[in-house]
Design a protein around this motif. Sequence first.
Motif, PDB file in Angstrom:
ATOM      1  N   THR A  34       0.823  -1.212   0.000  1.00 20.07           N
ATOM      2  CA  THR A  34       0.000   0.000   0.000  1.00 20.07           C
ATOM      3  C   THR A  34       0.858   1.264   0.000  1.00 20.07           C
ATOM      4  N   GLU A  38       0.670   3.858  -2.856  1.00 21.26           N
ATOM      5  CA  GLU A  38       0.313   5.232  -2.475  1.00 21.26           C
ATOM      6  C   GLU A  38       1.347   6.219  -2.999  1.00 21.26           C
TER       7      GLU A  38
ATOM      8  N   HIS B 209      -8.164  -0.624   0.064  1.00 23.17           N
ATOM      9  CA  HIS B 209      -7.545   0.639   0.493  1.00 23.17           C
ATOM     10  C   HIS B 209      -8.529   1.793   0.285  1.00 23.17           C
ATOM     11  N   ARG B 221      -5.007   4.133   7.978  1.00 25.48           N
ATOM     12  CA  ARG B 221      -3.780   3.333   7.932  1.00 25.48           C
ATOM     13  C   ARG B 221      -3.690   2.353   9.098  1.00 25.48           C
ATOM     14  N   LEU B 224      -6.059  -0.577   8.121  1.00 26.64           N
ATOM     15  CA  LEU B 224      -5.981  -1.164   6.775  1.00 26.64           C
ATOM     16  C   LEU B 224      -5.426  -2.593   6.777  1.00 26.64           C
ATOM     17  N   GLU B 228      -7.441  -5.607   5.026  1.00 24.37           N
ATOM     18  CA  GLU B 228      -6.824  -6.329   3.903  1.00 24.37           C
ATOM     19  C   GLU B 228      -6.724  -7.824   4.232  1.00 24.37           C
TER      20      GLU B 228
END
Lengths: 169, 387
Positions: A34, A38, B209, B221, B224, B228
Amino acid sequence: MNLITPDTGLLFWMVVIFGLLFFLLAKFGFPVITSMVENRNAKIEKSLRDAEEIERRLNETVRKQKKILAEASAEQARMIAEAGESRREIIDKAREDAKDEAQKILATARKQIAEEKEAALRDIRREVAVVSVAVAERIIRDRLVSDEAQTDYLNKIVDEACAKPRPAE
Amino acid sequence: MILLSLILSFLLPFTASSPAASLTPRGAEQGDYAPRNITAATAAQTVEDSAPAASAPYSAEQPLSSGGRDQDEAEGEVDIAEIIFSHIGDSHEWHITEWKGRPVAIPLPVIVWSKYSGWHCFSSEKLDGKQYQGFFIGEDEKIFEITPDGIKRPFDISITKNVLSLMMSSALLLLLVLLSARWYRRHDVLKEAPRGVAALLEPLVMMVHTMAVENIGKDYRRYLPFLETAFFFILLNNFLGIIPFFPGGANLTGNIAVTMVLAVATFLTVNLFGNKHYYKEIFLPEVPGFLKPIMPVIEVFSALMKPVSLTIRLFANMLAGHVMILAMVCVIFIMAKYGPLLGSSMTVVSVLFGVFLDALECLVAFIQAYVFTMLSSIYIGLSRQNH
């Protein structure tokens, strides 16, 4: 198998395995993916923003360029017009000056010619007088023995010569 | 008909993590697959033989008899309920196929703790139709222990079919995600597009996300990794459950224990990290005075029902999908006895519906993973609101 009664063994293993799986993936798996994606998305967004800014600036530059070109064209036209006008004025002034100078030169030349003509006439008259005297002396040497007679006679002839009309100049 | 036979001959071995293997007459060697219950007489005899002092507590009322099923088998009847429930249930061995009339199955370790005799660990082969060290497999594939106080359930953490499937799917998920993470570590994502596993996982990772960002907000965050992990865990196990042959076929997400752990994880995440506004909404909501004593009760009930609904939704959807597919395949064998014409035509219908249901189940597998994750993120987001 009783479907709605959770089995303790499976519960135990599920807690252990899912907990371990969550720990490992949360530490070594998903954050890497991620964060990288990102970063990439942020980079893409920044690039898009930059591209938009560049496009805006480019459009602004093109607009300014066109404006400058238009102003330059107008200035050029104005300068060409002014140059044409100046040229005409200079030419006219030069013509006037040349004309005046020519007049002056011509007047000077005429005056000089007249003076030179007068001098020439005087010289010619003197020469003519000398020649005439010489000729007359030879012609009438015999008749004009005395000085008075010669002078009287000479004056008479000169007067007569001066009284005669001049030939066309 | 030839084509149909070919299709069936292809499908039946594969679906036999479901019905096919069960449809052969159950002899002694077939006990591998269905619940291998010991009859009351066998258990009682065993108790007397091995522990005479313990014979008295045993009662014929204990849930050990399987005489009814044996009677059905003897009559050649297809016991649909037995077939279906044996396939969606758990087992102490993993039946793979039949080879020359003999079952090919993986015996799994039995790990139990008895307050009388401590820890025991042995292969489930030793419990195949008999008792071992005082333990035997009783009804619902559960292990019972013959104790001086009677037949008791020991603390059972055996590696069952579902546990093995859980281990394999978790290892597979770990492998996939770590391989994907390794690709991202070793490549410059600003210059290269992801390939292989990374390309496969990235859209799904970023879908979760986006879901977390939209539903949770700036704190996303922190939550997450859980979202996930939950999403990929459910998705992978849903798909593995659809695959009808080893190592798939275990009904893991159709098992309430698994969905319960996932839902409890969401419940703990929501309630352990909920902010003061969340708890104020529960215990001191801004409502008219006469509602103030009632609302906390309703809110607490609502908070408790959220994990219950998550548990039941996933469990019931996946279980229902498996049951429908199994039932559709079983129709073939039910109709076979009504003659070749009816049997053949219903076989065609069953195969077509089976394929349709499999496709539908693939869709449901994704939707259920998505819904569970989305609801979890919404619940977490509600517990993190600042107003």
